[in-house]
Design a protein around this motif. Structure first.
Motif, PDB file in Angstrom:
ATOM      1  N   HIS A  23       0.854  -1.182   0.000  1.00  0.00           N
ATOM      2  CA  HIS A  23       0.000   0.000   0.000  1.00  0.00           C
ATOM      3  C   HIS A  23       0.896   1.240   0.000  1.00  0.00           C
ATOM      4  CE1 HIS A  23      -3.543  -2.431   0.820  1.00  0.00           C
ATOM      5  NE2 HIS A  23      -2.909  -2.993   1.839  1.00  0.00           N
ATOM      6  N   ARG A 105     -13.026   7.877  -8.018  1.00  0.00           N
ATOM      7  CA  ARG A 105     -12.040   7.143  -7.232  1.00  0.00           C
ATOM      8  C   ARG A 105     -11.016   8.103  -6.626  1.00  0.00           C
ATOM      9  NH1 ARG A 105     -11.196   2.672 -12.018  1.00  0.00           N
ATOM     10  NH2 ARG A 105     -13.088   1.436 -11.613  1.00  0.00           N
ATOM     11  N   LYS A 108     -12.575   9.973  -3.723  1.00  0.00           N
ATOM     12  CA  LYS A 108     -12.812   9.100  -2.565  1.00  0.00           C
ATOM     13  C   LYS A 108     -11.537   8.872  -1.773  1.00  0.00           C
ATOM     14  CE  LYS A 108     -14.396   4.541  -1.106  1.00  0.00           C
ATOM     15  NZ  LYS A 108     -14.763   5.077   0.207  1.00  0.00           N
ATOM     16  N   VAL A 109     -10.441   8.552  -2.452  1.00  0.00           N
ATOM     17  CA  VAL A 109      -9.206   8.274  -1.708  1.00  0.00           C
ATOM     18  C   VAL A 109      -8.709   9.531  -1.006  1.00  0.00           C
ATOM     19  CG1 VAL A 109      -7.557   8.709  -3.595  1.00  0.00           C
ATOM     20  CG2 VAL A 109      -6.987   7.082  -1.790  1.00  0.00           C
ATOM     21  N   ASP A 112     -11.085  10.084   1.989  1.00  0.00           N
ATOM     22  CA  ASP A 112     -10.877   9.016   2.973  1.00  0.00           C
ATOM     23  C   ASP A 112      -9.624   9.292   3.794  1.00  0.00           C
ATOM     24  OD1 ASP A 112     -13.133   7.706   2.163  1.00  0.00           O
ATOM     25  OD2 ASP A 112     -12.100   6.080   1.105  1.00  0.00           O
ATOM     26  N   THR A 223      -7.162   1.430   0.114  1.00  0.00           N
ATOM     27  CA  THR A 223      -8.002   1.828  -1.011  1.00  0.00           C
ATOM     28  C   THR A 223      -8.736   0.621  -1.584  1.00  0.00           C
ATOM     29  OG1 THR A 223      -6.095   1.594  -2.477  1.00  0.00           O
ATOM     30  CG2 THR A 223      -6.553   3.787  -1.619  1.00  0.00           C
ATOM     31  N   GLU A 224      -9.880   0.904  -2.174  1.00  0.00           N
ATOM     32  CA  GLU A 224     -10.709  -0.155  -2.745  1.00  0.00           C
ATOM     33  C   GLU A 224     -10.205  -0.547  -4.133  1.00  0.00           C
ATOM     34  OE1 GLU A 224     -14.639   1.436  -2.775  1.00  0.00           O
ATOM     35  OE2 GLU A 224     -14.849   1.419  -0.578  1.00  0.00           O
TER      36      GLU A 224
END
Length: 237
Positions: A23, A105, A108-109, A112, A223-224
């Motif tokens: 990650h 995306r 969102k990151v 988050d 992250t997704e």
């Protein structure tokens, strides 16, 4: 393991784990990383495929006082409005026109991460501080810069991506973590001066490497990933 041998389930699991537990971490401990470990990682990474074996990568490893000097100068330039405005990226990393699902995306990151750190959308000062941590390599003891010869074209940049992935996975296999950072490209002129790069060398990106700080809130961010069915077509008939 022989190149023609079938991996054991344990070997497969080890590779999968190194990939899936990689990650982009943003807080590191000061624990030193031996030079031999970095050399071992880069030797493994050098087995990345490249068109006609061109191997277009060049790596610049910073530790100790060199790391403090270079990162300190970059960070100071980032914090100074006049200097910051004078530095521009040499190549576009992101698209000029954002579309869904990519913009979704990205947002969102970002939120988050800021949410974990308690940074509100209106808190520009804390956002600037967090982004600025890129330029101190998130306190990692090893900073890397990657360059490529300007004559190389798009195919070599694809090769370079595979090399960078190898670096990160090989580091993870040794208990280390990394953070690849395109943020450094804004300050490519300053970095070229500090590293005394030849004019034909172009900065690709930077990377932090070291032991992750397990207590840092930002390192809990995962992250997704889209399911395989969302980005894959199987054509069988």
């Amino acid at each position: 393991m022989s190149r023609f041998a079938t991996p054991t389930p344990e070997q497969t699991a080890a590779v999968d784990a190194a990939i899936k537990t990689r990650h982009s971490l943003r807080a590191f401990l000061p624990t030193p990383v031996p030079r031999q470990t970095v050399e071992d990682i880069l030797e493994v990474a050098s087995w990345a495929p490249s068109g006609t074996n061109t191997q277009p990568w060049q790596v610049h490893v910073l530790t100790g006082e060199a790391l403090k000097r270079v990162s300190g100068r970059i960070h100071a330039a980032y914090l100074d409005p006049a200097q910051n405005a004078a530095h521009k990226e040499e190549y576009p990393y992101y698209p000029n026109e954002w579309r869904s699902p990519y913009i979704d995306r990205r947002r969102k990151v970002g939120w988050d991460l800021y949410g974990l750190l308690g940074i509100a959308k209106t808190d520009k000062a804390r956002m600037q501080h967090q982004h600025g941590r890129n330029f101190t390599f998130f306190d990692a003891p090893v900073g890397l810069f990657f360059t490529i010869d300007r004559v190389m074209q798009q195919g070599s940049w694809l090769d370079y991506g595979m090399f960078l992935q190898n670096v990160m996975v090989a580091a993870r296999a040794r208990g280390l973590h990394t953070c690849p950072q395109a943020a450094f490209t804004q300050f490519h002129r300053l970095i070229a001066e500090e590293l005394q790069l030849a004019p034909e060398q172009m900065l690709v990106c930077g990377m932090s490497m070291g032991h992750a700080d397990p207590q840092a809130k930002e390192n809990s961010l995962v992250t997704e990933r889209a399911p395989v069915s969302e980005f894959t077509r199987f054509l069988e008939d």
